[in-house]
Design a protein around this motif. Structure first.
Motif, PDB file in Angstrom:
ATOM      1  N   GLY A   1       7.379  -4.418 -12.436  1.00  0.00           N
ATOM      2  CA  GLY A   1       7.038  -3.006 -12.345  1.00  0.00           C
ATOM      3  C   GLY A   1       7.200  -2.470 -10.930  1.00  0.00           C
ATOM      4  O   GLY A   1       7.704  -1.357 -10.725  1.00  0.00           O
ATOM      5  N   THR A   2       6.787  -3.268  -9.945  1.00  0.00           N
ATOM      6  CA  THR A   2       6.936  -2.860  -8.544  1.00  0.00           C
ATOM      7  C   THR A   2       8.405  -2.721  -8.169  1.00  0.00           C
ATOM      8  O   THR A   2       8.817  -1.752  -7.525  1.00  0.00           O
ATOM      9  N   LYS A   3       9.208  -3.688  -8.585  1.00  0.00           N
ATOM     10  CA  LYS A   3      10.642  -3.654  -8.281  1.00  0.00           C
ATOM     11  C   LYS A   3      11.306  -2.417  -8.892  1.00  0.00           C
ATOM     12  O   LYS A   3      12.078  -1.712  -8.225  1.00  0.00           O
ATOM     13  N   ASN A   4      10.983  -2.122 -10.148  1.00  0.00           N
ATOM     14  CA  ASN A   4      11.562  -0.956 -10.814  1.00  0.00           C
ATOM     15  C   ASN A   4      11.170   0.333 -10.105  1.00  0.00           C
ATOM     16  O   ASN A   4      11.997   1.239  -9.911  1.00  0.00           O
ATOM     17  N   PHE A   5       9.896   0.423  -9.725  1.00  0.00           N
ATOM     18  CA  PHE A   5       9.412   1.615  -9.033  1.00  0.00           C
ATOM     19  C   PHE A   5      10.131   1.802  -7.705  1.00  0.00           C
ATOM     20  O   PHE A   5      10.583   2.905  -7.370  1.00  0.00           O
ATOM     21  N   LEU A   6      10.248   0.732  -6.940  1.00  0.00           N
ATOM     22  CA  LEU A   6      10.879   0.825  -5.621  1.00  0.00           C
ATOM     23  C   LEU A   6      12.343   1.239  -5.737  1.00  0.00           C
ATOM     24  O   LEU A   6      12.855   2.006  -4.911  1.00  0.00           O
ATOM     25  N   TYR A   7      13.010   0.753  -6.768  1.00  0.00           N
ATOM     26  CA  TYR A   7      14.420   1.109  -6.958  1.00  0.00           C
ATOM     27  C   TYR A   7      14.548   2.573  -7.389  1.00  0.00           C
ATOM     28  O   TYR A   7      15.407   3.311  -6.867  1.00  0.00           O
TER      29      TYR A   7
ATOM     30  N   MET B   1       0.825  -1.210   0.000  1.00  0.00           N
ATOM     31  CA  MET B   1       0.000   0.000   0.000  1.00  0.00           C
ATOM     32  C   MET B   1       0.862   1.264   0.000  1.00  0.00           C
ATOM     33  O   MET B   1       0.466   2.297  -0.523  1.00  0.00           O
ATOM     34  N   HIS B   2       2.046   1.170   0.581  1.00  0.00           N
ATOM     35  CA  HIS B   2       3.003   2.271   0.541  1.00  0.00           C
ATOM     36  C   HIS B   2       3.378   2.554  -0.910  1.00  0.00           C
ATOM     37  O   HIS B   2       3.340   3.706  -1.374  1.00  0.00           O
ATOM     38  N   ARG B   3       3.698   1.511  -1.618  1.00  0.00           N
ATOM     39  CA  ARG B   3       4.057   1.659  -3.027  1.00  0.00           C
ATOM     40  C   ARG B   3       2.867   2.225  -3.828  1.00  0.00           C
ATOM     41  O   ARG B   3       3.032   3.089  -4.691  1.00  0.00           O
ATOM     42  N   TYR B   4       1.663   1.744  -3.542  1.00  0.00           N
ATOM     43  CA  TYR B   4       0.460   2.212  -4.239  1.00  0.00           C
ATOM     44  C   TYR B   4       0.262   3.711  -4.049  1.00  0.00           C
ATOM     45  O   TYR B   4       0.034   4.451  -5.019  1.00  0.00           O
TER      46      TYR B   4
END
Length: 351
Positions: A328-334, A183-186
């Motif tokens: 996509g999540t991994k790329n965003f977090l990085y 949810m943090h990422r969202y």
């Protein structure tokens, strides 16, 4: 004198027979020992603890499996196929075939807490959201990804009563999040899409965030599932949810420590087969499954069905859709510097 010779002959003959019998018995013992040695060697090379050819070794498999999940309920089980499998004893029975005689389940309030237990060795395996699992692996956690049982986790952004009405109204506002959760990422991704740049994120677990929202200490908070819908029913503002942003949906991640895999290399295959068996049984008992979800979620079967439909549960360990979301999540977090390093999902994934 003749009688004496006869007695001596009889004694000599008796001693000779005894010597021959003793020699034969010793040879038989030696041959038997050789056969036993050959039999033990075949068992070891075959890998079977029982000595049956073709079976895998269970000698190094720890008898107790420590499993972690997100949540807390009186039944001490998660939802989904895994939870149903534990609830009905299906997974336990499958694991017993491989030397695991006990499964200890532990619920955690969030993913970061669970990954700490995995890193420290208190857990062998855990099911959690993709974001905390990725952040942990990028930080050096020795884990391997063995399945994604869900690829449709929906985060909600909920505003306080008489507070912001739209996402753009969060400019300059305070938002409660569970740091490191999906949810943090969202929320970060959503605010980026909406062009909101001036905001404050504060880390709170869901119960604390809900209380802060009620007091007006925060302007909005994240939530999911039945608790999110309950807040909306109480009059809090539905600002947004991830169903409107397919690229911001969360996925689940089941990860195993590398240390455990050294003891049981075939565990991913065994686990996924047990999970698939539980899912097949679940589909034969849909009404009972939703009643089960209602019990662990303190809600109704109807609401449980709306929030967690069986159709959302994946029947294979990985799907192309799930891996794409994970990438996509991994790329965003990085890119957002939430993950310490970039990596290839395929290096983490264990098929």
């Amino acid at each position: 004198m003749k009688q004496l010779y006869k007695e001596m002959e009889v004694k000599h003959s008796t001693k000779l027979r005894l010597a021959i019998l003793t020699t034969i018995m010793m040879l038989m013992l030696v041959l038997q020992a050789c056969n036993n040695t050959e039999g033990n060697g075949a068992s070891a090379s075959g890998g079977a603890n029982t000595g049956k050819a073709g079976e895998e070794s269970t000698s190094n498999v720890p008898p107790v499996l420590n499993y972690g999940y997100i949540g807390s309920n009186k039944l001490n089980v998660p939802g989904g196929a895994e939870g149903w499998g534990f609830y009905k004893g299906i997974i336990q029975e499958e694991l017993k075939k491989h030397g695991i005689t006990e499964v200890k389940l532990t619920g955690f309030p969030n993913g970061p807490d669970q990954t700490e237990s995995l890193i420290s060795g208190r857990l062998d395996i855990g099911s959690l959201g993709d974001t905390p699992a990725i952040i942990a692996y990028a930080s050096g956690a020795k884990t391997r990804l063995i399945s994604q049982s869900s690829t449709n986790s929906i985060g909600y952004l909920i505003g306080k009563k008489d507070g912001p009405k739209t996402v753009k109204d969060l400019e300059g506002k305070t938002i409660a999040i569970q740091k490191g959760s999906f949810m943090h990422r969202y929320v970060v991704g959503l605010l980026q899409e909406e062009g909101v740049t001036d905001y404050k994120l504060v880390h709170m677990l869901i119960p604390d965030a809900t209380a802060a929202l009620a007091r007006g200490d925060v302007d909005a908070t994240t939530n999911l599932g039945v608790p999110a819908l309950k807040l909306l029913d109480q009059g809090y503002t539905h600002l947004d949810d991830a169903s409107k942003h397919p690229n911001l949906l969360g996925t689940s991640a089941t990860v195993v420590s590398e240390d455990y895999l050294t003891k049981f290399p075939d565990f991913p295959k065994v686990w996924n087969e047990a999970r698939e068996k539980a899912l097949a049984d679940l589909k034969q008992h849909e009404d009972e499954y939703y009643q089960f979800l209602a019990e662990i979620g303190d809600t109704t079967p109807e609401l449980a069905k709306e929030v967690n439909p069986i159709s959302d549960i994946k029947d294979t360990a990985f799907t192309d859709e799930g891996i794409k979301l994970l990438e996509g999540t991994k790329n965003f977090l990085y890119e957002e510097k939430l993950a310490k390093k970039d990596f290839n999902i395929s290096d983490w994934q264990l098929k």
